[in-house]
Motif scaffolding. Sequence first.
Motif, PDB file in Angstrom:
ATOM      1  N   TRP A   1       3.132  10.437  -2.248  1.00  0.00           N
ATOM      2  CA  TRP A   1       3.100  10.516  -0.789  1.00  0.00           C
ATOM      3  C   TRP A   1       4.307   9.812  -0.187  1.00  0.00           C
ATOM      4  CZ3 TRP A   1      -2.600   8.640   0.189  1.00  0.00           C
ATOM      5  CH2 TRP A   1      -3.495   9.600  -0.305  1.00  0.00           C
ATOM      6  N   ASP A  34      -6.758  -0.301  -5.013  1.00  0.00           N
ATOM      7  CA  ASP A  34      -5.312  -0.423  -4.862  1.00  0.00           C
ATOM      8  C   ASP A  34      -4.944  -1.904  -4.922  1.00  0.00           C
ATOM      9  OD1 ASP A  34      -5.610  -1.576  -2.282  1.00  0.00           O
ATOM     10  OD2 ASP A  34      -5.045   0.254  -1.235  1.00  0.00           O
ATOM     11  N   PHE A  91       0.561   9.011  -6.003  1.00  0.00           N
ATOM     12  CA  PHE A  91       0.330  10.385  -5.571  1.00  0.00           C
ATOM     13  C   PHE A  91       1.586  11.097  -5.060  1.00  0.00           C
ATOM     14  CE2 PHE A  91      -4.061   8.611  -4.481  1.00  0.00           C
ATOM     15  CZ  PHE A  91      -4.632   9.083  -5.653  1.00  0.00           C
ATOM     16  N   TYR A 119       0.600   4.047  -3.091  1.00  0.00           N
ATOM     17  CA  TYR A 119       0.211   5.440  -2.887  1.00  0.00           C
ATOM     18  C   TYR A 119       1.399   6.384  -3.093  1.00  0.00           C
ATOM     19  CZ  TYR A 119      -4.296   3.742  -1.500  1.00  0.00           C
ATOM     20  OH  TYR A 119      -5.517   3.132  -1.509  1.00  0.00           O
ATOM     21  N   ALA A 148      -2.530   4.343 -12.081  1.00  0.00           N
ATOM     22  CA  ALA A 148      -2.951   3.382 -11.059  1.00  0.00           C
ATOM     23  C   ALA A 148      -2.780   1.957 -11.567  1.00  0.00           C
ATOM     24  CB  ALA A 148      -4.396   3.634 -10.646  1.00  0.00           C
ATOM     25  N   ALA A 182       0.174  13.599   3.092  1.00  0.00           N
ATOM     26  CA  ALA A 182      -0.616  13.467   1.864  1.00  0.00           C
ATOM     27  C   ALA A 182      -0.729  14.760   1.086  1.00  0.00           C
ATOM     28  CB  ALA A 182      -1.969  12.839   2.137  1.00  0.00           C
ATOM     29  N   ALA A 225       0.838  -1.207   0.000  1.00  0.00           N
ATOM     30  CA  ALA A 225       0.000   0.000   0.000  1.00  0.00           C
ATOM     31  C   ALA A 225       0.870   1.254   0.000  1.00  0.00           C
ATOM     32  CB  ALA A 225      -0.943  -0.002   1.202  1.00  0.00           C
ATOM     33  N   GLU A 226       1.930   1.263   0.803  1.00  0.00           N
ATOM     34  CA  GLU A 226       2.816   2.427   0.843  1.00  0.00           C
ATOM     35  C   GLU A 226       3.462   2.654  -0.522  1.00  0.00           C
ATOM     36  OE1 GLU A 226       6.888   3.934   3.018  1.00  0.00           O
ATOM     37  OE2 GLU A 226       5.551   2.622   4.152  1.00  0.00           O
TER      38      GLU A 226
END
Length: 124
Positions: A29, A109, A27, A23, A84, A47, A19-20
Amino acid sequence: MSTTPITWFEIGTDRPDEAERFYGELFGWTFEEQGAANGGSYRVTGAGAGEGIGGAIRATDGTTPNYAVFYAEVADVAETCRRAEAAGGKVLMPVRTAPSGLTFAHLLDPAGNHLGVFTPPPPA
């Protein structure tokens, strides 16, 4: 009666590293490990860099469902959908434009968490 703003989000997942990465790639992040009360992983992100809300990824032990639903404002919804997919996600609901001009899509995701992306309507 005043309304209550959303000031935080949390993504619960049994695959926090994935997940890290997702994202971060999608994005931009970055995350900082804060630790959780039960010894689990809690990775905090700013974020929106002052324009949005902060949030975190909470590692789960797999006994609860993964969860996340929030919308991220992006410059180009279609391009974000392509990025994505390139980062391992899926387009759940393809790009749509509301009569107001708001453009949005829903994504998954890599862990199966549902999120939305949108571009606001052009100024009137």
